[in-house]
Design a protein around this motif. Sequence first.
Motif, PDB file in Angstrom:
ATOM      1  N   GLY A  58       1.125  -1.133  -0.037  1.00 52.91           N
ATOM      2  CA  GLY A  58       0.622   0.497   0.000  1.00 52.91           C
ATOM      3  C   GLY A  58       0.705   1.091  -0.295  1.00 52.91           C
TER       4      GLY A  58
ATOM      5  N   THR B  30      -4.740  -1.256  -6.175  1.00 57.61           N
ATOM      6  CA  THR B  30      -5.793  -1.876  -5.693  1.00 57.61           C
ATOM      7  C   THR B  30      -5.270  -1.396  -4.003  1.00 57.61           C
TER       8      THR B  30
ATOM      9  N   LYS C  86      -6.756   1.130  -1.755  1.00 56.21           N
ATOM     10  CA  LYS C  86      -7.439   0.452  -0.021  1.00 56.21           C
ATOM     11  C   LYS C  86      -6.820   0.676   1.162  1.00 56.21           C
ATOM     12  N   ARG C  87      -5.687   1.429   1.036  1.00 49.77           N
ATOM     13  CA  ARG C  87      -4.739   1.656   2.138  1.00 49.77           C
ATOM     14  C   ARG C  87      -4.493   3.686   2.317  1.00 49.77           C
TER      15      ARG C  87
ATOM     16  N   ASN D 252      -7.781   4.415   1.548  1.00 46.54           N
ATOM     17  CA  ASN D 252      -9.252   5.107   2.095  1.00 46.54           C
ATOM     18  C   ASN D 252      -9.697   4.287   3.485  1.00 46.54           C
ATOM     19  N   GLU D 253      -8.303   3.895   4.336  1.00 52.47           N
ATOM     20  CA  GLU D 253      -8.483   3.155   5.544  1.00 52.47           C
ATOM     21  C   GLU D 253      -7.535   4.613   5.650  1.00 52.47           C
TER      22      GLU D 253
ATOM     23  N   SER E   5     -14.685   3.921   3.873  1.00 55.64           N
ATOM     24  CA  SER E   5     -15.733   2.578   3.680  1.00 55.64           C
ATOM     25  C   SER E   5     -16.607   2.813   3.038  1.00 55.64           C
TER      26      SER E   5
ATOM     27  N   SER F 101     -16.501  -2.393   1.605  1.00 54.76           N
ATOM     28  CA  SER F 101     -15.451  -2.121   1.044  1.00 54.76           C
ATOM     29  C   SER F 101     -14.299  -1.130   1.156  1.00 54.76           C
ATOM     30  N   THR F 102     -13.351  -1.115   1.127  1.00 58.21           N
ATOM     31  CA  THR F 102     -11.962   0.184   0.975  1.00 58.21           C
ATOM     32  C   THR F 102     -11.554   0.023  -0.314  1.00 58.21           C
ATOM     33  N   SER F 103     -11.704  -1.320  -0.732  1.00 58.52           N
ATOM     34  CA  SER F 103     -10.644  -1.600  -2.310  1.00 58.52           C
ATOM     35  C   SER F 103     -10.962  -1.160  -3.681  1.00 58.52           C
ATOM     36  N   ASN F 104     -12.200   0.169  -3.468  1.00 63.71           N
ATOM     37  CA  ASN F 104     -12.293   0.826  -4.720  1.00 63.71           C
ATOM     38  C   ASN F 104     -11.976   2.543  -4.528  1.00 63.71           C
TER      39      ASN F 104
ATOM     40  N   CYS G 285     -19.038   2.761  -3.455  1.00 62.45           N
ATOM     41  CA  CYS G 285     -18.820   1.893  -4.411  1.00 62.45           C
ATOM     42  C   CYS G 285     -19.155   2.367  -5.585  1.00 62.45           C
TER      43      CYS G 285
END
Length: 388
Positions: A88, A117, A121-122, A124-125, A130, A136-139, A153
Amino acid sequence: MAGTIVRNGEVLTICAEDMATWKHILMGTEEGTVTALPEIGRWIKYSNEDEDMEFRCKVCSYEDVEFVETSLWGLQDTERIFVVEYDGGDNKTLEERFLNTVNWSYIPPPGKEEIETAVLKRNNEVLGYSCQTCKSTSNKLVKCSACKKVHYCNQDCQRKDWPTHQEVCSRDKVVLQPNPRYPLAEVKQQVAIAQKKLQDDNNAALKDGFNGNFKIRINGVWVRNPKATDLERLCKYELIHDSDEDNVVHFKHQTLDTGEHARGEPASCDLFLIMERKMDDDKFKEGGLHYLVGWQDPGYFWGMLLNFFTFGTVAPFHTNCHCKFPKMPPKYKEMRKKWDKMFSRAKACPTDVQCMFADTTVGCHSFGLKGDAGCKFKHDIAVKKAKE
């Protein structure tokens, strides 16, 4: 590798064979297990038995450091630390002994899409984002265009959440109104006297600060009203303000960093953590600036004051530091805005601060009393109203 242990003040030399045993005793490593360190430049994954999470990182470098285990036996030895970079984008320094607490193995380098990705994700977190629906935090998330408070998302996730979200989807503004609990039904004279004395003392220090009536001992020289950049991070200082010249304030400078972590550009990363972990509790919400001035660690008020006069904000922020924030986290932005507003009001008028007892269970017992006995500070409450 031979080494020494210290027991009851006696230094003993032990051979290389016994060193592993002592490490097992003092550091909790598995007996009989020798862990080879990952090669520089290789990617590894590891997981902790206590946490259902897997981490991926690239080993960047190693460094040998000496340590003394401050236990009963006092083991003295040299250990390697290694710097890793996670997929990340975060960098971290880990100890050699850390590898004895996790299960790790080599993995192929992640591809471009995997890295993108992981970075998404990093980011967003760390920003606290989220998806309101699927978590989800991967989008790449988008905000609700109406309230600007929640993220989704895509439109599908937004539609699924709308029956619930529509009940709270609004943009609010905060207005101050007189607290309806005042005047108190019963006023205790001794409580009123004690409260007023404490607040008057704290307000005198507040006025000294905003009027520049203080000095700080820097490198053996008393400097009147210095800039925040005149102080060095984590160094200890002495401060005297005019209304209480007999009392020397001792503090450690922890509200500004201009060094390696900040990459030479002023940043208040340590202060933001303190704001989040300590200054967001009820004591600070109730007591405001007066509570901050009289807090057990006065360095935070004086450091925030120096920042305020030097940079125009209590906590300068930028995205170039080692924290690698993509932008200022909303929580940081909200906290800084709150404290900046309090400092701005107090600078314009030293009595335009919230009474530190107004919102407590005990309440302010000097509210409404005549003359000098009365509390001269604010007794307001914050009320949310929907923006038109």
